[in-house]
Design a protein around this motif. Structure first.
Motif, PDB file in Angstrom:
ATOM      1  N   ASP A 150     -39.864  36.129  65.883  1.00 21.71           N
ATOM      2  CA  ASP A 150     -38.596  35.649  66.422  1.00 21.71           C
ATOM      3  C   ASP A 150     -38.404  36.304  67.792  1.00 21.71           C
ATOM      4  OD1 ASP A 150     -36.052  34.970  67.108  1.00 21.71           O
ATOM      5  OD2 ASP A 150     -35.070  35.999  65.419  1.00 21.71           O
ATOM      6  N   PRO A 151     -38.593  35.554  68.881  1.00 17.19           N
ATOM      7  CA  PRO A 151     -38.492  36.156  70.210  1.00 17.19           C
ATOM      8  C   PRO A 151     -37.090  36.642  70.543  1.00 17.19           C
ATOM      9  CG  PRO A 151     -38.638  33.767  70.380  1.00 17.19           C
ATOM     10  CD  PRO A 151     -38.883  34.106  68.947  1.00 17.19           C
ATOM     11  N   ASN A 152     -36.103  36.202  69.783  1.00 12.47           N
ATOM     12  CA  ASN A 152     -34.730  36.640  70.019  1.00 12.47           C
ATOM     13  C   ASN A 152     -34.421  37.997  69.408  1.00 12.47           C
ATOM     14  OD1 ASN A 152     -33.888  34.300  71.459  1.00 12.47           O
ATOM     15  ND2 ASN A 152     -33.767  33.185  69.525  1.00 12.47           N
ATOM     16  N   SER A 153     -35.428  38.610  68.775  1.00 15.24           N
ATOM     17  CA  SER A 153     -35.230  39.929  68.172  1.00 15.24           C
ATOM     18  C   SER A 153     -35.709  41.069  69.052  1.00 15.24           C
ATOM     19  CB  SER A 153     -35.977  40.008  66.824  1.00 15.24           C
ATOM     20  OG  SER A 153     -35.370  39.192  65.854  1.00 15.24           O
ATOM     21  N   VAL A 154     -36.578  40.765  70.025  1.00 15.51           N
ATOM     22  CA  VAL A 154     -37.272  41.824  70.745  1.00 15.51           C
ATOM     23  C   VAL A 154     -37.204  41.588  72.246  1.00 15.51           C
ATOM     24  CG1 VAL A 154     -39.499  40.641  70.516  1.00 15.51           C
ATOM     25  CG2 VAL A 154     -39.458  43.120  70.852  1.00 15.51           C
ATOM     26  N   VAL A 155     -37.199  42.686  73.004  1.00 12.12           N
ATOM     27  CA  VAL A 155     -37.227  42.646  74.465  1.00 12.12           C
ATOM     28  C   VAL A 155     -38.439  43.430  74.939  1.00 12.12           C
ATOM     29  CG1 VAL A 155     -36.031  43.342  76.584  1.00 12.12           C
ATOM     30  CG2 VAL A 155     -34.718  42.444  74.641  1.00 12.12           C
ATOM     31  N   PRO A 230     -19.185  45.357  70.053  1.00 12.56           N
ATOM     32  CA  PRO A 230     -20.061  44.601  69.154  1.00 12.56           C
ATOM     33  C   PRO A 230     -19.963  43.086  69.308  1.00 12.56           C
ATOM     34  CG  PRO A 230     -18.944  46.357  67.965  1.00 12.56           C
ATOM     35  CD  PRO A 230     -18.282  46.252  69.306  1.00 12.56           C
ATOM     36  N   ALA A 231     -18.935  42.604  69.967  1.00 10.72           N
ATOM     37  CA  ALA A 231     -18.794  41.157  70.151  1.00 10.72           C
ATOM     38  C   ALA A 231     -19.631  40.637  71.308  1.00 10.72           C
ATOM     39  CB  ALA A 231     -17.327  40.801  70.379  1.00 10.72           C
ATOM     40  N   ARG A 232     -20.230  41.549  72.096  1.00  6.27           N
ATOM     41  CA  ARG A 232     -21.049  41.148  73.234  1.00  6.27           C
ATOM     42  C   ARG A 232     -22.502  41.525  72.980  1.00  6.27           C
ATOM     43  NH1 ARG A 232     -19.441  44.526  77.521  1.00  6.27           N
ATOM     44  NH2 ARG A 232     -20.918  43.312  78.772  1.00  6.27           N
ATOM     45  N   ASN A 248     -29.566  48.565  65.549  1.00  5.47           N
ATOM     46  CA  ASN A 248     -29.635  47.148  65.167  1.00  5.47           C
ATOM     47  C   ASN A 248     -29.065  46.947  63.780  1.00  5.47           C
ATOM     48  OD1 ASN A 248     -31.795  47.605  67.261  1.00  5.47           O
ATOM     49  ND2 ASN A 248     -32.000  45.399  67.068  1.00  5.47           N
ATOM     50  N   PHE A 249     -29.452  47.822  62.845  1.00  6.42           N
ATOM     51  CA  PHE A 249     -28.992  47.690  61.467  1.00  6.42           C
ATOM     52  C   PHE A 249     -27.477  47.869  61.394  1.00  6.42           C
ATOM     53  CE2 PHE A 249     -28.048  48.923  57.150  1.00  6.42           C
ATOM     54  CZ  PHE A 249     -28.869  48.106  56.398  1.00  6.42           C
ATOM     55  N   LEU A 254     -21.963  44.839  60.778  1.00  8.40           N
ATOM     56  CA  LEU A 254     -20.532  44.717  61.096  1.00  8.40           C
ATOM     57  C   LEU A 254     -19.896  43.359  60.790  1.00  8.40           C
ATOM     58  CD1 LEU A 254     -20.190  46.884  64.333  1.00  8.40           C
ATOM     59  CD2 LEU A 254     -19.639  47.445  61.970  1.00  8.40           C
ATOM     60  N   PRO A 255     -20.447  42.207  60.958  1.00 10.65           N
ATOM     61  CA  PRO A 255     -21.788  41.871  61.429  1.00 10.65           C
ATOM     62  C   PRO A 255     -21.829  41.674  62.941  1.00 10.65           C
ATOM     63  CG  PRO A 255     -20.702  39.897  60.673  1.00 10.65           C
ATOM     64  CD  PRO A 255     -19.721  41.041  60.463  1.00 10.65           C
ATOM     65  N   HIS A 256     -23.029  41.639  63.451  1.00 13.60           N
ATOM     66  CA  HIS A 256     -23.255  41.416  64.878  1.00 13.60           C
ATOM     67  C   HIS A 256     -24.586  40.681  64.988  1.00 13.60           C
ATOM     68  CE1 HIS A 256     -22.927  42.407  69.207  1.00 13.60           C
ATOM     69  NE2 HIS A 256     -24.234  42.333  69.137  1.00 13.60           N
ATOM     70  N   THR A 257     -24.595  39.532  65.585  1.00 14.87           N
ATOM     71  CA  THR A 257     -25.800  38.699  65.531  1.00 14.87           C
ATOM     72  C   THR A 257     -26.575  38.641  66.842  1.00 14.87           C
ATOM     73  OG1 THR A 257     -24.465  36.738  66.014  1.00 14.87           O
ATOM     74  CG2 THR A 257     -24.880  37.243  63.707  1.00 14.87           C
ATOM     75  N   THR A 258     -26.058  39.225  67.927  1.00  8.66           N
ATOM     76  CA  THR A 258     -26.766  39.161  69.197  1.00  8.66           C
ATOM     77  C   THR A 258     -27.203  40.558  69.616  1.00  8.66           C
ATOM     78  OG1 THR A 258     -24.633  39.171  70.363  1.00  8.66           O
ATOM     79  CG2 THR A 258     -25.696  37.032  69.994  1.00  8.66           C
ATOM     80  N   VAL A 259     -28.064  41.156  68.816  1.00  6.06           N
ATOM     81  CA  VAL A 259     -28.606  42.477  69.119  1.00  6.06           C
ATOM     82  C   VAL A 259     -30.124  42.387  69.079  1.00  6.06           C
ATOM     83  CG1 VAL A 259     -28.349  43.191  66.692  1.00  6.06           C
ATOM     84  CG2 VAL A 259     -28.671  44.919  68.469  1.00  6.06           C
ATOM     85  N   ARG A 260     -30.766  42.944  70.113  1.00  7.21           N
ATOM     86  CA  ARG A 260     -32.220  42.920  70.235  1.00  7.21           C
ATOM     87  C   ARG A 260     -32.710  44.342  70.453  1.00  7.21           C
ATOM     88  NH1 ARG A 260     -33.295  38.824  74.973  1.00  7.21           N
ATOM     89  NH2 ARG A 260     -35.366  38.622  74.055  1.00  7.21           N
ATOM     90  N   LEU A 261     -34.014  44.534  70.291  1.00  9.75           N
ATOM     91  CA  LEU A 261     -34.592  45.874  70.415  1.00  9.75           C
ATOM     92  C   LEU A 261     -35.629  45.888  71.528  1.00  9.75           C
ATOM     93  CD1 LEU A 261     -35.579  48.193  67.484  1.00  9.75           C
ATOM     94  CD2 LEU A 261     -37.160  47.881  69.376  1.00  9.75           C
ATOM     95  N   TYR A 262     -35.514  46.850  72.430  1.00 11.14           N
ATOM     96  CA  TYR A 262     -36.501  47.043  73.484  1.00 11.14           C
ATOM     97  C   TYR A 262     -37.649  47.838  72.891  1.00 11.14           C
ATOM     98  CZ  TYR A 262     -38.619  49.129  77.694  1.00 11.14           C
ATOM     99  OH  TYR A 262     -39.505  49.571  78.647  1.00 11.14           O
ATOM    100  N   ASP A 263     -38.766  47.169  72.641  1.00 16.93           N
ATOM    101  CA  ASP A 263     -39.831  47.777  71.844  1.00 16.93           C
ATOM    102  C   ASP A 263     -40.514  48.949  72.550  1.00 16.93           C
ATOM    103  OD1 ASP A 263     -41.225  47.757  69.366  1.00 16.93           O
ATOM    104  OD2 ASP A 263     -42.955  46.857  70.361  1.00 16.93           O
TER     105      ASP A 263
END
Length: 283
Positions: A150-155, A230-232, A248-249, A254-263
């Motif tokens: 999922d490319p939307n999970s990682v930067v 968390p809303a941004r 991320n977890f 919270l929930p928060h759906t637009t969070v990605r991880l810089y690997d």
């Protein structure tokens, strides 16, 4: 019982141990300074039926960076060899409660697994509840795992440079405040101290208490104090991409759906001469 859909309590998990379609994964990983060794500890005692996920081995071996996200094919083959399918209910835990398990939770979700949870409190909570452990290695019948990144999970680096330059997203850094401010040296040779311009400090240790993720109100207060909304959209970072996943977890909870991880995280950013670095507190 937690109402967090990404957590499962020891008592609930114990009722399902051995059930078809349940995979339990020991994701323990330690920093050198912690002087603990994950695989020997696994062999000395782990949850019944659990498999050991080696975060340094299930990684991109061509990368000079530590435990970098591998390819779809490599990840699928490696976790399939552990007997795990992407359709399983996958429960992750670690030996500290809430430290390295979120990284593997994030990896499984990044490669398409839908039902992935953390054992609330990890191995210490299981032991405290008086439930049994197994010893030795754990051999599983291989299973097909159909990993889809999922490319939307990682930067990755190039995008991270743009994010920093444009201020496009909030950046949350899970390293200690001392490392963030360059008041303590980085543990890896050749890596500068400090943080990315615009980053905010959210040390992993603030997110949990006694190895358990804090409640929603406490998490919201922590992010608010750090200057994270968390809303941004948020991109997370840490030393090498492991503890960033704890943020991320927490945001997903919270929930928060637009969070990605810089690997590549700070090991990559801080070791280059073409990436800007700030020191001191967040500005």
């Amino acid at each position: 019982m937690s109402d967090n859909p990404f957590l499962i309590g020891a008592e609930e998990l114990q009722r399902h141990i051995g059930r078809e379609g349940l995979s339990v994964v020991d994701a323990s990983w330690y920093l050198p300074a912690q002087k603990r060794f994950a695989r020997p500890e696994f062999e000395a005692g782990h949850l019944p039926g659990a498999v050991f996920f080696d975060q340094d081995a299930i990684a991109d071996k061509t990368s000079p960076l530590p435990h970098t996200l591998p390819s779809e094919a490599f990840f699928s083959e490696a976790v399939g060899a552990l007997g795990i399918r992407e359709t399983d209910t996958i429960v992750i835990y670690d030996g500290m409660g809430f430290f390295s398990a979120p990284r593997v939770w994030w990896m499984f979700r990044t490669f398409g697994a839908k039902d992935v949870r953390l054992l609330d409190g990890g191995l210490p909570a299981w032991v405290q509840a008086g439930f049994p452990l197994e010893t030795g290695t754990s051999d599983k019948t291989p299973a097909p795992f159909d990993g889809r990144l999922d490319p939307n999970s990682v930067v990755f680096l190039d995008e991270m440079k743009r994010i920093v330059a444009e201020g496009a997203h909030q950046i949350a850094d899970a390293r200690s405040g001392e490392r963030f401010r360059a008041e303590a040296p980085e543990p890896r040779e050749g890596v500068r101290g400090g943080h990315m311009p615009g980053a905010r400090s959210v040390p992993i240790g603030t997110l949990a208490e006694n190895g358990r993720l804090k409640d929603e109100a406490s998490l919201r207060a922590i992010f608010s104090e750090a200057g994270i909304d968390p809303a941004r959209p948020v991109v997370t970072s840490c030393g090498s991409g492991v503890t960033a996943a704890a943020i991320n977890f927490a945001l997903a909870s919270l929930p928060h759906t637009t969070v990605r991880l810089y690997d590549g995280s700070w090991t990559e950013w801080g070791s280059r001469d073409d990436t800007p670095v700030e020191t001191g507190p967040a500005r």
